[in-house]
Write a protein that holds these residues in place. Structure first.
Motif, mmCIF file in Angstrom:
data_model
loop_
_atom_site.group_PDB
_atom_site.id
_atom_site.type_symbol
_atom_site.label_atom_id
_atom_site.label_comp_id
_atom_site.label_asym_id
_atom_site.label_seq_id
_atom_site.Cartn_x
_atom_site.Cartn_y
_atom_site.Cartn_z
ATOM 1 N N ALA A 79 0.836 -1.200 0.000
ATOM 2 C CA ALA A 79 0.000 0.000 0.000
ATOM 3 C C ALA A 79 0.871 1.250 0.000
ATOM 4 N N ALA A 82 1.923 3.116 -3.164
ATOM 5 C CA ALA A 82 1.090 4.210 -3.680
ATOM 6 C C ALA A 82 1.082 5.391 -2.711
ATOM 7 N N MET A 86 1.972 9.457 -3.376
ATOM 8 C CA MET A 86 0.850 10.373 -3.140
ATOM 9 C C MET A 86 1.201 11.433 -2.096
ATOM 10 N N GLU A 113 3.975 0.544 -9.304
ATOM 11 C CA GLU A 113 2.906 1.358 -8.719
ATOM 12 C C GLU A 113 3.190 2.847 -8.903
ATOM 13 N N LYS A 116 1.815 5.138 -11.737
ATOM 14 C CA LYS A 116 0.482 5.753 -11.677
ATOM 15 C C LYS A 116 0.536 7.229 -11.325
ATOM 16 N N TYR A 117 1.612 7.625 -10.647
ATOM 17 C CA TYR A 117 1.629 8.950 -10.028
ATOM 18 C C TYR A 117 2.739 9.866 -10.508
ATOM 19 N N ALA A 223 -5.876 13.719 -4.355
ATOM 20 C CA ALA A 223 -6.545 12.408 -4.426
ATOM 21 C C ALA A 223 -6.113 11.461 -3.307
ATOM 22 N N PRO A 225 -6.179 9.552 -0.122
ATOM 23 C CA PRO A 225 -7.170 9.350 0.939
ATOM 24 C C PRO A 225 -6.676 9.926 2.273
ATOM 25 N N ILE B 83 -11.873 4.769 -0.566
ATOM 26 C CA ILE B 83 -11.734 3.599 -1.444
ATOM 27 C C ILE B 83 -13.033 3.328 -2.203
ATOM 28 N N MET B 86 -13.340 5.828 -5.098
ATOM 29 C CA MET B 86 -12.276 5.533 -6.067
ATOM 30 C C MET B 86 -12.609 4.286 -6.889
ATOM 31 N N TYR B 117 -13.573 13.311 -4.579
ATOM 32 C CA TYR B 117 -13.633 12.460 -5.768
ATOM 33 C C TYR B 117 -14.860 12.686 -6.639
ATOM 34 N N PRO B 222 -7.824 5.685 -12.194
ATOM 35 C CA PRO B 222 -6.379 5.392 -12.294
ATOM 36 C C PRO B 222 -5.601 5.679 -11.005
ATOM 37 N N ALA B 223 -6.018 6.681 -10.248
ATOM 38 C CA ALA B 223 -5.261 7.050 -9.040
ATOM 39 C C ALA B 223 -5.486 6.091 -7.880
ATOM 40 N N CYS B 224 -6.414 5.149 -8.029
ATOM 41 C CA CYS B 224 -6.704 4.230 -6.916
ATOM 42 C C CYS B 224 -5.498 3.316 -6.675
ATOM 43 N N PRO B 225 -4.938 3.309 -5.465
ATOM 44 C CA PRO B 225 -3.828 2.390 -5.191
ATOM 45 C C PRO B 225 -4.236 0.946 -5.477
ATOM 46 N N SER B 226 -3.332 0.191 -6.077
ATOM 47 C CA SER B 226 -3.656 -1.189 -6.449
ATOM 48 C C SER B 226 -4.138 -2.008 -5.252
ATOM 49 N N PHE B 228 -5.946 -1.180 -2.991
ATOM 50 C CA PHE B 228 -7.310 -0.833 -2.608
ATOM 51 C C PHE B 228 -8.278 -0.922 -3.787
#
Lengths: 364, 364
Positions: A79, A82, A86, A113, A116-117, A223, A225, B83, B86, B117, B222-226, B228
């Motif tokens: 986790a 990401a 972020m 990962e 993505k960012y 973005a 969390p 989550i 997202m 979001y 796309p920004a959602c951590p893998s 999650f």
């Protein structure tokens, strides 16, 4: 009659027998509270004390300077792959660049990962040799203006470990220390962020330790969390969301155990002795093979193969029958792996080497 | 001599004494493995079995249809507040709209995070009356094309609970059931997503249960951590990252305990009886006050105030001395709160009401 084995799992991994025994003793009634730790409100006086002690003990063990926060988070290092970008790319104009040193499986996960960012720059890699070494610092090709440089200080699958802290100038150095935190003395002040899933050297899976320098807080992208925004977590003393109370309690017991036996300086001596025992034997025989150059060998994870791979299943079965369990190598590389984290006593490694010698005599 | 108290914490909360006892008994050696569950590789045969059994038992207890996945995640409901959007807003053109029913503190938390979001539509709210009721379905003003409708089925601070599952047509219904999951029979097929932090009715803090209908997978932004992304988590059977193994084990013991005592149908009867005992007494006296209308009262969390608030500290101290602990109300509303989740036996509630009566006689 309960038995206890020597457990060489790469993680979740063996914990100190003293820690497990104490957890069992305190399960029904934590010190007269009439409750298990897992039943306590995280905001009550009992758990507040447990959390404060765990933090203070970790700070003492690692000599963590005052300008670093200790956070207890969730999701593990995967986790954080990401969560780290972020929280940190906001320090630079977008898209930011992250420099990575690619030393194996866990580095690759972080790199994938990060795409993505941010823009990713692989500043150095040992992929050319199957991730069997750590690229020397003078070969790294760092970017001009990276948001940070990321390293994984110990790769559990390749069995390679940084035996030094690299100098990277003013660029923040971020380290995934999941598999060697607390195993050797390091200078925390050389890192901007250290993170580690607990399930190797600290405690049960489900708690992540993040040690973060104050100037790294407050840069999270929109973005991110809130529960994973380090600044929010720091301001709420790891209680922005309900923390994983029981795993934190076990981590705290591990910190107390480490202090009792003399801290990191002492456990490092044991770790050096354990690693020497296995590697010396591996180097003395052609029956088992480890391919990592001496300087880059991990003290925590010793992968090895049998010269005759057809004996693998027999090796694992006989080891298991001798109370030496979870020695199977990672599926991506096969063979065997002995993970010998802090909680593995010297006696366990002595038993392992004795078994390996016997096995060699029998089948060599 | 160990003692056990009646623990009315809102969460982390009391667990079944049988569960805690079994965990203590199995701590040093889980069923001949020679290891604690927290020391096991998550990919080993022992933990694989524990996870599979926990999933199967939960599916049976809640009659979860085959087209729903059960995920074990981390971060609790607070993390899911990010989550969930997202994972679901990708079903609609951006920016998507989310409909919320605002019934209290936890709804507000979900709403605030969702603003990061999506566009937020408060379709109904009981804020006008201090969150003391659940807005009737026929007053809701739903959007034309919301990504989903979000409800919190039980508010632990206000002490209000949905006593029905609202009909929302084809729009996916998403529910935060952290504080009443497994306490009453519900029709899972009426929900698209159910999520719950474990630390009230399931197990220790640090594991989140997500029950998600198959068509809700694969829409993550796309920004959602893998770690999650529900689709990733589902495809890896909750092992995309190392799962919180020990909290999952305890959750599994709780599921087995619930099955032994007759499942949700039976525990619901006990919950109805427990709630009736407290509310009947509250309604019979002016010494204590609960402001929630009868129909919307929570069976899980009973907040009440003393008419004479100067007695608060005395009430809590005397209750504690009688083995009735963690009865202090949430800091935002003050007063008292008795959380009487599944693991609180009827006997504990009887003791509480007897104590409250005595206290009234003494000071009323």
């Amino acid at each position: 009659m309960k038995r206890r084995v020597f457990n060489f799992s790469a993680g979740p991994a063996a914990l100190s027998k003293e820690v497990i025994q104490q957890a069992a003793d305190e399960m029904m009634d934590w010190r007269g509270s009439g409750m298990s730790v897992m039943e306590m409100s995280h905001r009550g006086k009992e758990f507040t004390e447990i959390l404060a002690n765990a933090k203070a003990d970790l700070r003492e063990l690692m000599s963590i300077p005052d300008n670093y926060k200790i956070l207890f988070m969730q999701g593990g290092a995967i986790a954080e792959n990401a969560i780290v970008p972020m929280n940190l790319i906001g320090r630079k104009p977008q898209p930011a660049t992250i420099d990575f040193i690619n030393t194996g499986h866990w580095s690759v996960q972080s790199i994938e990962e990060a795409h993505k960012y941010a823009k990713v720059n692989i500043a150095a890699s040992s992929e050319d040799a199957g991730f069997t070494y750590v690229p020397a610092r003078d070969t790294w090709k760092l970017s001009q203006d990276a948001a940070y440089v990321h390293i994984c200080t110990n790769e559990t699958i390749g069995g390679v470990e940084f035996n030094y802290t690299p100098e990277v100038g003013d660029v923040p150095l971020v380290a995934d220390m999941s598999s060697n935190i607390l195993s050797r003395q390091i200078d925390v002040s050389k890192y901007a962020v250290i993170y580690a899933g607990a399930q190797k050297n600290i405690g049960p899976a489900g708690v992540t330790i993040v040690i973060v320098r104050d100037d790294m807080l407050g840069h999270a992208v929109p973005a991110c969390p809130s529960a994973f925004d380090w600044k929010q977590v720091a301001e709420h003393d790891s209680m922005y969301n309900t923390p994983p109370t029981y795993p934190i309690y076990i981590a705290g017991l591990t910190f107390q155990w480490l202090k009792r036996i003399g801290g990191i300086a002492e456990i490092e001596k044991v770790n050096v002795a354990k690693a020497k025992l296995v590697y010396d034997y591996l180097d003395s025989t052609g029956f088992y093979i480890n391919r990592v150059p001496v300087a880059d060998r991990s003290r925590m994870n010793v992968p090895f193969v049998l010269r005759d791979e057809s004996l693998n299943a027999k090796f694992l079965a006989e080891a298991d029958a001798n109370g030496l369990v979870q020695l199977k190598g990672h599926s991506s590389v096969g063979g065997m792996r002995a993970s010998i984290y802090n909680a593995m006593p010297l006696e366990g490694v002595q038993d392992l080497v004795a078994f390996m010698k016997d096995f060699e005599k029998k089948y060599g």
